[in-house]
Design a protein around this motif. Structure first.
Motif, mmCIF file in Angstrom:
data_model
loop_
_atom_site.group_PDB
_atom_site.id
_atom_site.type_symbol
_atom_site.label_atom_id
_atom_site.label_comp_id
_atom_site.label_asym_id
_atom_site.label_seq_id
_atom_site.Cartn_x
_atom_site.Cartn_y
_atom_site.Cartn_z
ATOM 1 N N TYR A 25 -0.962 3.775 8.365
ATOM 2 C CA TYR A 25 0.240 4.601 8.522
ATOM 3 C C TYR A 25 1.252 3.955 9.471
ATOM 4 O O TYR A 25 2.469 4.046 9.250
ATOM 5 N N ILE A 26 0.771 3.309 10.516
ATOM 6 C CA ILE A 26 1.674 2.649 11.458
ATOM 7 C C ILE A 26 2.475 1.555 10.752
ATOM 8 O O ILE A 26 3.673 1.377 10.980
ATOM 9 N N LYS A 27 1.822 0.832 9.843
ATOM 10 C CA LYS A 27 2.508 -0.211 9.071
ATOM 11 C C LYS A 27 3.588 0.373 8.170
ATOM 12 O O LYS A 27 4.525 -0.307 7.784
ATOM 13 N N GLU B 223 -14.278 5.046 3.226
ATOM 14 C CA GLU B 223 -14.714 3.652 3.121
ATOM 15 C C GLU B 223 -13.976 2.721 4.077
ATOM 16 O O GLU B 223 -14.265 1.533 4.130
ATOM 17 N N ILE B 224 -12.994 3.260 4.824
ATOM 18 C CA ILE B 224 -12.306 2.443 5.815
ATOM 19 C C ILE B 224 -12.476 3.068 7.192
ATOM 20 O O ILE B 224 -12.702 4.277 7.322
ATOM 21 N N THR B 225 -12.379 2.260 8.221
ATOM 22 C CA THR B 225 -12.544 2.770 9.580
ATOM 23 C C THR B 225 -11.354 3.629 9.977
ATOM 24 O O THR B 225 -10.279 3.529 9.377
ATOM 25 N N ILE B 226 -11.547 4.444 10.997
ATOM 26 C CA ILE B 226 -10.453 5.273 11.495
ATOM 27 C C ILE B 226 -9.318 4.388 11.997
ATOM 28 O O ILE B 226 -8.139 4.673 11.770
ATOM 29 N N GLU B 227 -9.662 3.284 12.671
ATOM 30 C CA GLU B 227 -8.639 2.363 13.173
ATOM 31 C C GLU B 227 -7.803 1.804 12.030
ATOM 32 O O GLU B 227 -6.563 1.781 12.097
ATOM 33 N N ALA B 228 -8.464 1.368 10.958
ATOM 34 C CA ALA B 228 -7.746 0.815 9.803
ATOM 35 C C ALA B 228 -6.883 1.889 9.144
ATOM 36 O O ALA B 228 -5.767 1.613 8.685
ATOM 37 N N HIS B 229 -7.394 3.112 9.128
ATOM 38 C CA HIS B 229 -6.671 4.235 8.547
ATOM 39 C C HIS B 229 -5.390 4.513 9.332
ATOM 40 O O HIS B 229 -4.304 4.694 8.765
ATOM 41 N N VAL B 230 -5.514 4.533 10.666
ATOM 42 C CA VAL B 230 -4.348 4.763 11.523
ATOM 43 C C VAL B 230 -3.336 3.630 11.367
ATOM 44 O O VAL B 230 -2.131 3.859 11.224
ATOM 45 N N LEU B 231 -3.811 2.401 11.351
ATOM 46 C CA LEU B 231 -2.919 1.245 11.225
ATOM 47 C C LEU B 231 -2.202 1.228 9.875
ATOM 48 O O LEU B 231 -1.078 0.740 9.771
ATOM 49 N N GLU C 249 2.101 10.221 15.091
ATOM 50 C CA GLU C 249 2.243 10.732 13.731
ATOM 51 C C GLU C 249 1.086 10.261 12.846
ATOM 52 O O GLU C 249 0.570 11.015 12.019
ATOM 53 N N ALA C 250 0.703 8.993 13.034
ATOM 54 C CA ALA C 250 -0.383 8.416 12.240
ATOM 55 C C ALA C 250 -1.702 9.137 12.499
ATOM 56 O O ALA C 250 -2.459 9.438 11.566
ATOM 57 N N LEU C 251 -1.981 9.443 13.758
ATOM 58 C CA LEU C 251 -3.212 10.155 14.105
ATOM 59 C C LEU C 251 -3.266 11.531 13.440
ATOM 60 O O LEU C 251 -4.307 11.961 12.934
ATOM 61 N N LYS C 252 -2.136 12.198 13.420
ATOM 62 C CA LYS C 252 -2.055 13.522 12.800
ATOM 63 C C LYS C 252 -2.301 13.425 11.292
ATOM 64 O O LYS C 252 -3.010 14.257 10.715
ATOM 65 N N LEU C 253 -1.725 12.405 10.648
ATOM 66 C CA LEU C 253 -1.889 12.218 9.205
ATOM 67 C C LEU C 253 -3.327 11.855 8.853
ATOM 68 O O LEU C 253 -3.866 12.307 7.841
ATOM 69 N N VAL C 254 -3.953 11.033 9.694
ATOM 70 C CA VAL C 254 -5.351 10.640 9.458
ATOM 71 C C VAL C 254 -6.256 11.859 9.553
ATOM 72 O O VAL C 254 -7.184 12.044 8.743
ATOM 73 N N ALA C 255 -5.998 12.708 10.534
ATOM 74 C CA ALA C 255 -6.790 13.928 10.690
ATOM 75 C C ALA C 255 -6.664 14.806 9.446
ATOM 76 O O ALA C 255 -7.643 15.391 8.974
ATOM 77 N N LYS C 256 -5.464 14.883 8.909
ATOM 78 C CA LYS C 256 -5.227 15.673 7.704
ATOM 79 C C LYS C 256 -5.950 15.070 6.506
ATOM 80 O O LYS C 256 -6.580 15.781 5.711
ATOM 81 N N ASP C 257 -5.857 13.730 6.355
ATOM 82 C CA ASP C 257 -6.525 13.049 5.239
ATOM 83 C C ASP C 257 -8.038 13.275 5.270
ATOM 84 O O ASP C 257 -8.680 13.462 4.238
ATOM 85 N N SER D 253 0.815 -1.221 0.000
ATOM 86 C CA SER D 253 0.000 0.000 0.000
ATOM 87 C C SER D 253 0.849 1.272 0.000
ATOM 88 O O SER D 253 0.328 2.383 -0.113
ATOM 89 N N TYR D 254 2.154 1.133 0.107
ATOM 90 C CA TYR D 254 3.035 2.306 0.179
ATOM 91 C C TYR D 254 3.023 3.080 -1.138
ATOM 92 O O TYR D 254 3.087 2.487 -2.216
ATOM 93 N N GLN D 255 2.999 4.389 -1.034
ATOM 94 C CA GLN D 255 3.039 5.224 -2.236
ATOM 95 C C GLN D 255 4.476 5.544 -2.650
ATOM 96 O O GLN D 255 4.711 6.038 -3.745
#
Length: 280
Positions: A248-250, A238-246, A257-265, A161-163
């Motif tokens: 970035y963690i992966k 279409e994905i949960t917040i938990e899946a979204h955070v995970l 950092e992941a929480l901040k990026l999810v908020a931005k997305d 999934s990495y860009q």
């Protein structure tokens, strides 16, 4: 004419020296000065390094230092430094420690309070990246994949999934099988294959994996593979917040950092994401 550097007033130092990846002219003046001035040179393969030194009329004491003897040579290296000797470390080609030995001895030398100085120069991964026709930034350097195909698939899945563009080294003996595994895991992405970089028979092949799998590859010379990152747009609603955070963690980000990026997305406050993630 080679200039010598005076080390008289300087603490004994370990120099990490980059050497040519193919063309012997791809070496810096500073690297030649350092190799001409140190007392000893640690070489991954003394025969390869000897050719380089002879080309530049450098006569120095070579010490074999490679993956299979790197720990047993630590005591000798520290002894030489304690006797006020300056030492250079080189690999067969390119920059030491990049898929080559060197990391452990630099840690040991630093822990014993001797300076470690990098002498930059040629790098196969950067040389391949800038001619790949793939966006060069950001990128992730992976090095060599595991030998077993099952382990390769597991490893590659982590980056699916990495860009970021992915950079891989591969042996000519395994290149065809590795390309097939990459295709099975990532599908038909853009890819660049570079071999014999800076040499007479330098070959760079850019295209899509599916097309390259149909071509006949030259099975000589180590390959550098540049794989385009995942370009599929993700609908974060279409994905949960938990899946979204995970997600970035992966990719190596911390939870904060992941929480901040999810908020931005999602274009919402970080506190809202934090609360939703903790409640989950």
């Amino acid at each position: 004419m080679i200039n010598q550097i005076s080390f008289k007033e300087q603490k004994p130092t370990l120099y990490i020296v980059s050497t040519p990846i193919g063309n012997l002219k791809d070496i810096t003046y500073r690297a030649i000065e350092i190799l001409s001035s140190v007392d000893y040179i640690l070489a991954e393969d003394t025969r390869v390094t000897d050719k380089l030194l002879k080309h530049y009329f450098i006569n120095k004491k070579l010490i074999s230092y490679h993956e299979h003897n790197k720990f047993e040579k630590e005591e000798l290296i520290l002894k030489l430094l304690s006797e006020n000797n300056h030492i250079a470390l080189v690999s067969d080609a390119g920059t030491p420690m990049i898929s080559d030995p060197g990391y452990e001895i630099t840690q040991t030398v630093m822990q014993n309070e001797y300076p470690v100085v990098a002498i930059p120069g040629a790098s196969a991964l950067l040389t391949a990246l800038i001619t790949s026709n793939i966006a060069p930034m950001p990128f992730i350097f992976i090095g060599f994949l595991p030998r077993k195909q099952s382990d390769q698939k597991t490893f590659l899945e982590k980056y699916k999934s990495y860009q970021e563009a992915l950079i891989i080294y591969e042996s000519p003996k395994r290149i065809e099988k590795t390309l097939q595994v990459i295709y099975e895991v990532y599908g038909n992405r853009k890819i660049s294959l570079a071999r014999e970089l800076t040499k007479k028979f330098e070959t760079i092949t850019n295209g899509y994996i599916e097309d390259i799998l149909k071509t006949e590859l030259n099975l000589l010379g180590e390959y550098v593979l540049i794989i385009e990152g995942n370009q599929i747009e993700v609908d974060y609603n279409e994905i949960t917040i938990e899946a979204h955070v995970l997600l970035y963690i992966k990719q190596g980000y911390t939870e904060k950092e992941a929480l901040k990026l999810v908020a931005k997305d999602r274009n919402v406050k970080k506190s809202d994401i934090y609360q939703a993630y903790k409640i989950k």
